[in-house]
Design a protein around this motif. Structure first.
Motif, mmCIF file in Angstrom:
data_model
loop_
_atom_site.group_PDB
_atom_site.id
_atom_site.type_symbol
_atom_site.label_atom_id
_atom_site.label_comp_id
_atom_site.label_asym_id
_atom_site.label_seq_id
_atom_site.Cartn_x
_atom_site.Cartn_y
_atom_site.Cartn_z
ATOM 1 N N SER A 279 0.825 -1.207 0.000
ATOM 2 C CA SER A 279 0.000 0.000 0.000
ATOM 3 C C SER A 279 0.859 1.257 0.000
ATOM 4 N N THR A 280 2.009 1.194 0.688
ATOM 5 C CA THR A 280 2.918 2.338 0.712
ATOM 6 C C THR A 280 3.510 2.571 -0.671
ATOM 7 N N ALA A 283 0.994 4.259 -2.945
ATOM 8 C CA ALA A 283 0.656 5.634 -2.588
ATOM 9 C C ALA A 283 1.805 6.614 -2.810
ATOM 10 N N TRP A 284 3.055 6.148 -2.720
ATOM 11 C CA TRP A 284 4.184 7.061 -2.700
ATOM 12 C C TRP A 284 5.124 6.948 -3.890
#
Length: 344
Positions: A279-280, A283-284
């Motif tokens: 998920s990181t 998102a990034w």
């Protein structure tokens, strides 16, 4: 009886934030001059410069050796543990391990043979206190009897920061710009030297910088305090946020870099999980959609394609990564000239 005359300070380049305003400006001006024909004149003819590489390198080693050759100096590159003894830098540890030579002897010995000494050593990522104190670099600087250049240490990479500032000067004709400095995912936790250096150099040069990262990925508070103080005194600005969208909005430059969580220092497995969580990553990771119209992308290199940033960004006209890397050579020439007392 007259008082003794104080010796001038040694022209080291140890930390970006410790350079005086005049020293910072002079290095960038010298780098601009040395990027041209002056950079291939024998300004340092007969000089010798050694570099201790305790960490791997491409741009740093190439720029050090080529800068020496172009300016007429003789480069000596030593990789402790590979053709020379392993080094110990701590004073309170009996040398019963692999290290056979202490910097207290090795560095002064080199100082009898060379005119300047450079050192590159990454953060251990196991001892937060020692890394925050930059103990290895500090030990080398204390033992040295010649000027010392930091080619990346546990908490700083001044040659990268200076190159970033030079790159933006060239790209935007010396005008200050809005920079979003964003954390990015990786497969493992990385040191914080480059973000510290880039932030210090860019706000020093008057840019409006917004640092954004997920909660838990804070940079060294003492370094940020010094960077912030420098920004306020010199017309730049540094803001910190966890809101990535806010940081990216209106940014003329998006600079991406990975680093590890402060609260997981020394836990490699947990640190790797934190920087690579699915998920990181989603998102990034920097994508073309993150760049506003006309915005440029920066990264210090090496960069993991489609992990840190989409390959489409790196391969686009927005990417400045090769221009950043090209600035490393004139910056290295400038710091060598400073160390050896030559004004280009």
């Amino acid at each position: 009886m007259s008082a003794p005359v104080a010796s001038p300070p040694r022209p080291d380049v140890l930390h970006t934030w410790d350079l005086s305003d005049a020293g910072f400006a002079d290095l960038l001006a010298s780098a601009e001059r040395l990027a041209g024909g002056a950079g291939r004149q024998p300004l340092l003819a007969g000089a010798r410069a050694a570099a201790l590489f305790l960490a791997p390198s491409l741009r740093t080693r190439a720029s050090f050796e080529i800068a020496c050759h172009d300016l007429g100096a003789h480069p000596l590159v030593i990789t402790p543990g590979q053709g020379s003894w392993d080094f110990e830098h701590r004073d309170d540890v009996p040398m019963t391990g692999a290290a056979a030579e202490h910097v207290r002897e090795a560095v002064p010995v080199l100082g009898t043979m060379v005119d300047a000494l450079a050192v590159r050593a990454f953060a251990s990522l196991t001892d937060a206190r020692a890394d925050a104190a930059d103990e290895l670099l500090a030990a080398v600087a204390r033992a040295a009897n010649v000027p010392v250049l930091n080619l990346e240490s546990a908490i700083d990479h001044p040659h990268q920061g200076l190159s970033d500032a030079l790159c933006l000067r060239r790209t935007f004709a010396g005008e200050p710009v809005r920079v979003a400095f964003t954390w990015a995912p990786h497969i493992k936790p990385l040191p914080r030297a480059v973000p510290h250096a880039a932030l210090a150099a860019l706000v020093r040069d008057g840019h409006e910088v917004t640092l954004c990262h997920p909660p838990g990925f804070e940079l060294d508070p003492d370094v940020l305090a010094r960077v912030t103080a420098g920004a306020q005194a010199r017309g730049g600005e540094l803001r910190v946020t966890h809101d990535r969208a806010e940081a990216l909005q209106g940014a003329q430059v998006v600079y991406a870099k990975s680093w590890g969580r402060a609260d997981l220092y020394g836990d490699a497995a947990a640190g790797a999980a934190a920087v690579s969580h699915t998920s990181t990553r989603a998102a990034w990771r920097v994508s073309p959609a993150d760049l506003a119209a006309g915005a440029r992308f920066m990264h210090c290199l090496p960069v993991r394609r489609d992990v840190v940033v989409d390959a489409a960004v790196l391969d686009s006209p927005a990417s400045l990564v090769l221009s950043q890397a090209a600035c490393r050579l004139p910056v290295q020439k400038a710091t060598l000239c400073r160390a050896l007392g030559v004004s280009p």
